[in-house]
Design a protein around this motif. Structure first.
Motif, PDB file in Angstrom:
ATOM      1  N   PHE A 188      -1.207   8.003 -14.386  1.00  0.00           N
ATOM      2  CA  PHE A 188      -0.865   6.650 -14.132  1.00  0.00           C
ATOM      3  C   PHE A 188      -2.129   6.342 -13.148  1.00  0.00           C
ATOM      4  CE2 PHE A 188       3.442   7.179 -15.650  1.00  0.00           C
ATOM      5  CZ  PHE A 188       3.395   6.567 -16.797  1.00  0.00           C
ATOM      6  N   MET A 189      -2.363   7.221 -11.950  1.00  0.00           N
ATOM      7  CA  MET A 189      -3.364   6.577 -11.086  1.00  0.00           C
ATOM      8  C   MET A 189      -4.723   6.625 -11.545  1.00  0.00           C
ATOM      9  SD  MET A 189      -4.185   5.397  -8.374  1.00  0.00           S
ATOM     10  CE  MET A 189      -2.598   5.516  -7.297  1.00  0.00           C
ATOM     11  N   GLU A 190      -5.061   7.500 -12.657  1.00  0.00           N
ATOM     12  CA  GLU A 190      -6.324   7.464 -13.281  1.00  0.00           C
ATOM     13  C   GLU A 190      -6.463   6.244 -14.153  1.00  0.00           C
ATOM     14  OE1 GLU A 190     -10.305   8.782 -14.444  1.00  0.00           O
ATOM     15  OE2 GLU A 190      -9.125   9.055 -12.407  1.00  0.00           O
ATOM     16  N   ALA A 191      -5.409   6.129 -14.652  1.00  0.00           N
ATOM     17  CA  ALA A 191      -5.105   4.934 -15.833  1.00  0.00           C
ATOM     18  C   ALA A 191      -5.547   3.594 -14.726  1.00  0.00           C
ATOM     19  CB  ALA A 191      -3.840   4.830 -16.373  1.00  0.00           C
ATOM     20  N   TYR A 192      -4.844   3.378 -13.838  1.00  0.00           N
ATOM     21  CA  TYR A 192      -5.150   2.267 -12.920  1.00  0.00           C
ATOM     22  C   TYR A 192      -6.479   2.138 -12.259  1.00  0.00           C
ATOM     23  CZ  TYR A 192      -4.685  -1.147  -9.116  1.00  0.00           C
ATOM     24  OH  TYR A 192      -4.864  -2.265  -8.375  1.00  0.00           O
ATOM     25  N   ARG A 193      -7.131   3.230 -12.010  1.00  0.00           N
ATOM     26  CA  ARG A 193      -8.629   3.258 -11.583  1.00  0.00           C
ATOM     27  C   ARG A 193      -9.409   2.877 -12.651  1.00  0.00           C
ATOM     28  NH1 ARG A 193     -13.113   6.017 -11.705  1.00  0.00           N
ATOM     29  NH2 ARG A 193     -12.456   7.591 -13.443  1.00  0.00           N
ATOM     30  N   LEU A 194      -9.109   3.079 -13.686  1.00  0.00           N
ATOM     31  CA  LEU A 194      -9.991   2.756 -14.938  1.00  0.00           C
ATOM     32  C   LEU A 194      -9.815   1.317 -15.514  1.00  0.00           C
ATOM     33  CD1 LEU A 194      -9.990   6.078 -16.751  1.00  0.00           C
ATOM     34  CD2 LEU A 194     -12.265   5.076 -15.633  1.00  0.00           C
ATOM     35  N   ASN A 195      -8.751   0.914 -15.729  1.00  0.00           N
ATOM     36  CA  ASN A 195      -8.183  -0.235 -16.389  1.00  0.00           C
ATOM     37  C   ASN A 195      -7.673  -1.294 -15.457  1.00  0.00           C
ATOM     38  OD1 ASN A 195      -5.324   0.248 -15.778  1.00  0.00           O
ATOM     39  ND2 ASN A 195      -4.734   0.917 -17.898  1.00  0.00           N
ATOM     40  N   ASP A 196      -7.557  -0.964 -14.275  1.00  0.00           N
ATOM     41  CA  ASP A 196      -7.112  -1.941 -13.283  1.00  0.00           C
ATOM     42  C   ASP A 196      -5.938  -2.820 -13.798  1.00  0.00           C
ATOM     43  OD1 ASP A 196      -7.554  -3.128 -10.641  1.00  0.00           O
ATOM     44  OD2 ASP A 196      -8.427  -4.999 -11.627  1.00  0.00           O
ATOM     45  N   ASN A 197      -4.901  -2.356 -14.520  1.00  0.00           N
ATOM     46  CA  ASN A 197      -3.734  -2.673 -15.001  1.00  0.00           C
ATOM     47  C   ASN A 197      -2.550  -2.489 -14.006  1.00  0.00           C
ATOM     48  OD1 ASN A 197      -1.284  -3.606 -16.406  1.00  0.00           O
ATOM     49  ND2 ASN A 197      -2.649  -3.049 -18.273  1.00  0.00           N
ATOM     50  N   PRO A 198      -1.936  -3.759 -13.575  1.00  0.00           N
ATOM     51  CA  PRO A 198      -0.896  -3.533 -12.686  1.00  0.00           C
ATOM     52  C   PRO A 198       0.195  -2.797 -13.039  1.00  0.00           C
ATOM     53  CG  PRO A 198      -1.502  -5.889 -12.559  1.00  0.00           C
ATOM     54  CD  PRO A 198      -2.267  -5.190 -13.854  1.00  0.00           C
ATOM     55  N   ASP A 199       0.556  -2.642 -14.734  1.00  0.00           N
ATOM     56  CA  ASP A 199       1.396  -1.877 -15.138  1.00  0.00           C
ATOM     57  C   ASP A 199       1.269  -0.308 -14.866  1.00  0.00           C
ATOM     58  OD1 ASP A 199       2.869  -4.155 -16.019  1.00  0.00           O
ATOM     59  OD2 ASP A 199       1.882  -4.019 -18.100  1.00  0.00           O
ATOM     60  N   SER A 200       0.195   0.019 -14.782  1.00  0.00           N
ATOM     61  CA  SER A 200      -0.460   1.441 -14.641  1.00  0.00           C
ATOM     62  C   SER A 200       0.153   1.657 -13.042  1.00  0.00           C
ATOM     63  CB  SER A 200      -1.682   1.602 -14.978  1.00  0.00           C
ATOM     64  OG  SER A 200      -2.029   1.497 -16.223  1.00  0.00           O
ATOM     65  N   LEU A 201      -0.289   0.754 -12.204  1.00  0.00           N
ATOM     66  CA  LEU A 201      -0.023   1.266 -10.854  1.00  0.00           C
ATOM     67  C   LEU A 201       1.484   1.279 -10.567  1.00  0.00           C
ATOM     68  CD1 LEU A 201      -0.923   1.436  -7.830  1.00  0.00           C
ATOM     69  CD2 LEU A 201      -1.063  -0.911  -7.798  1.00  0.00           C
ATOM     70  N   LYS A 202       2.252   0.350 -11.182  1.00  0.00           N
ATOM     71  CA  LYS A 202       3.781   0.201 -11.056  1.00  0.00           C
ATOM     72  C   LYS A 202       4.277   1.632 -11.495  1.00  0.00           C
ATOM     73  CE  LYS A 202       4.914  -4.496 -10.799  1.00  0.00           C
ATOM     74  NZ  LYS A 202       5.526  -5.665 -11.256  1.00  0.00           N
ATOM     75  N   SER A 203       3.747   2.058 -12.742  1.00  0.00           N
ATOM     76  CA  SER A 203       4.323   3.107 -13.189  1.00  0.00           C
ATOM     77  C   SER A 203       4.081   4.569 -12.384  1.00  0.00           C
ATOM     78  CB  SER A 203       3.696   3.687 -14.568  1.00  0.00           C
ATOM     79  OG  SER A 203       3.982   2.530 -15.482  1.00  0.00           O
ATOM     80  N   TYR A 204       2.758   4.505 -11.475  1.00  0.00           N
ATOM     81  CA  TYR A 204       2.680   5.445 -10.718  1.00  0.00           C
ATOM     82  C   TYR A 204       3.468   5.417  -9.605  1.00  0.00           C
ATOM     83  CZ  TYR A 204      -0.034   7.698  -6.674  1.00  0.00           C
ATOM     84  OH  TYR A 204      -0.041   8.592  -5.459  1.00  0.00           O
ATOM     85  N   PHE A 205       4.075   4.217  -8.970  1.00  0.00           N
ATOM     86  CA  PHE A 205       5.092   4.200  -8.072  1.00  0.00           C
ATOM     87  C   PHE A 205       6.235   4.546  -8.657  1.00  0.00           C
ATOM     88  CE2 PHE A 205       1.930   1.315  -5.727  1.00  0.00           C
ATOM     89  CZ  PHE A 205       1.525   2.212  -4.683  1.00  0.00           C
ATOM     90  N   TYR A 206       6.627   4.173  -9.632  1.00  0.00           N
ATOM     91  CA  TYR A 206       8.024   4.677 -10.030  1.00  0.00           C
ATOM     92  C   TYR A 206       7.935   6.289 -10.094  1.00  0.00           C
ATOM     93  CZ  TYR A 206       8.565   0.150 -12.618  1.00  0.00           C
ATOM     94  OH  TYR A 206       8.595  -1.363 -12.817  1.00  0.00           O
ATOM     95  N   ILE A 207       6.918   6.932 -10.371  1.00  0.00           N
ATOM     96  CA  ILE A 207       7.098   8.385 -10.431  1.00  0.00           C
ATOM     97  C   ILE A 207       6.940   9.001  -8.938  1.00  0.00           C
ATOM     98  CG2 ILE A 207       5.784  10.704 -10.867  1.00  0.00           C
ATOM     99  CD1 ILE A 207       6.978   9.180 -13.529  1.00  0.00           C
ATOM    100  N   VAL A 208       6.379   8.173  -7.800  1.00  0.00           N
ATOM    101  CA  VAL A 208       6.475   8.497  -6.691  1.00  0.00           C
ATOM    102  C   VAL A 208       7.843   8.225  -6.222  1.00  0.00           C
ATOM    103  CG1 VAL A 208       5.706   7.883  -4.302  1.00  0.00           C
ATOM    104  CG2 VAL A 208       4.174   8.005  -6.015  1.00  0.00           C
ATOM    105  N   ALA A 209       8.565   7.355  -6.499  1.00  0.00           N
ATOM    106  CA  ALA A 209       9.740   7.044  -6.296  1.00  0.00           C
ATOM    107  C   ALA A 209      10.911   8.039  -6.667  1.00  0.00           C
ATOM    108  CB  ALA A 209      10.305   5.544  -6.723  1.00  0.00           C
ATOM    109  N   ILE A 210      10.350   8.596  -7.860  1.00  0.00           N
ATOM    110  CA  ILE A 210      11.502   9.796  -8.584  1.00  0.00           C
ATOM    111  C   ILE A 210      11.180  10.926  -7.815  1.00  0.00           C
ATOM    112  CG2 ILE A 210      11.703  10.970 -10.365  1.00  0.00           C
ATOM    113  CD1 ILE A 210      10.882   8.622 -11.960  1.00  0.00           C
ATOM    114  N   THR A 211      10.059  11.173  -7.215  1.00  0.00           N
ATOM    115  CA  THR A 211       9.632  12.581  -6.859  1.00  0.00           C
ATOM    116  C   THR A 211       9.753  12.939  -5.182  1.00  0.00           C
ATOM    117  OG1 THR A 211       7.552  12.143  -7.021  1.00  0.00           O
ATOM    118  CG2 THR A 211       8.288  13.312  -8.959  1.00  0.00           C
ATOM    119  N   SER A 212       9.841  11.561  -4.491  1.00  0.00           N
ATOM    120  CA  SER A 212       9.889  11.777  -3.042  1.00  0.00           C
ATOM    121  C   SER A 212      10.992  10.617  -2.608  1.00  0.00           C
ATOM    122  CB  SER A 212       8.472  11.337  -2.441  1.00  0.00           C
ATOM    123  OG  SER A 212       8.100  10.143  -3.013  1.00  0.00           O
TER     124      SER A 212
END
Length: 277
Positions: free
Chosen positions: A176-200
């Motif tokens: 998801f972080m690599e996706a956001y780096r490439l597509n600059d899509n807020p949905d990819s960034l939110k998905s990244y943070f969803y995973i952070v929320a689950i794992t930490s």
């Protein structure tokens, strides 16, 4: 199949199963609907005598079965056989079949990576996450520096969805972080943070948000969105379940968190059994 289909033809006693998606069909109308919406997932090997004889024996469509057997070794493209099936009844109009044929003419003109993405997206839609992941990995490997970064970013995003639904959470976070780096899509960034929320924990999530220059209100926005997701977790994808579980964890509702994680792990076992073919 999720859409209500009005069936007027014979209903088969034994369904035909498309093995790669595990979809079972019982009528000519269901066959047409599946073909119209899933051609990218239908290979020539699927259009075998097994299907033709099912059309003959279960649907009683002898003339169509004979035509398909005669065309099987002559047709250049899979779509030629599929159009023959679509044209044998009245489920789709002539104009709809024409639109279908034109769409697949355009599909054949797409480059290989875009065609493979459509196929991978099809498997993802059917929750065939292992198959989808294999296709996405292949696209990522083949994409070179000249590829559209937004397109490649979207591949990484969908690869992250597949990874999350297979509980490969650390990999999903990276995708998801690599996706956001490439597509600059807020949905990819939110998905990244969803995973952070689950794992930490909450403190780690807040730190990650701040490190990316986002305001503290972003944390509240993410958790509100997760909290407003569907309550009936059994109708959700595993990734959506994980998001909901993260919300429970952040709000110290460990009873509901444990309950949701039990459901997730149970569904993962079932999904893995069905995908490992």
């Amino acid at each position: 199949m999720s859409q209500l289909i009005l069936c007027t033809s014979k209903v088969a006693e034994t369904p035909f199963t498309f093995l790669n998606t595990k979809v079972e069909i019982y009528t000519y109308e269901e066959l047409c609907f599946y073909i119209y919406n899933n051609t990218i997932l239908i290979s020539k090997s699927t259009l075998s005598e097994k299907l033709f004889e099912w059309i003959r024996d279960e649907l009683g469509m002898n003339e169509l079965a004979d035509k398909l057997i005669g065309l099987a070794n002559k047709a250049t493209f899979v779509q030629d056989l599929l159009i023959e099936i679509l044209s044998a009844g009245n489920y789709y109009t002539i104009e709809e079949i024409k639109t279908y044929a034109e769409a697949w003419q355009k599909y054949r003109k797409l480059d290989m990576l875009h065609r493979e993405k459509m196929r991978a997206d099809g498997y993802l839609a059917y929750r065939r996450y292992i198959k989808a992941a294999t296709f996405y990995d292949d696209i990522i490997e083949k994409a070179d520096a000249s590829a559209d970064p937004v397109f490649v970013g979207n591949i990484y995003h969908n690869r992250g969805v597949a990874a999350a639904n297979n509980m490969d959470l650390n990999a999903a976070k990276d995708f998801f972080m690599e996706a956001y780096r490439l597509n600059d899509n807020p949905d990819s960034l939110k998905s990244y943070f969803y995973i952070v929320a689950i794992t930490s924990d909450t403190a780690t999530l807040r730190t990650e948000i701040r490190n990316l220059g986002l305001p503290d209100e972003y944390l509240e926005e993410i958790m509100t969105e997760i909290g407003e997701s569907k309550d009936d977790v059994r109708e959700m994808t595993i990734f959506a379940m994980l998001q909901r579980a993260a919300y429970n964890k952040m709000n110290k509702d460990m009873t509901d968190y444990d309950k949701r994680m039990d459901i997730i792990l149970s569904e993962l076992k079932d999904d893995f059994r069905s995908q490992a073919i």
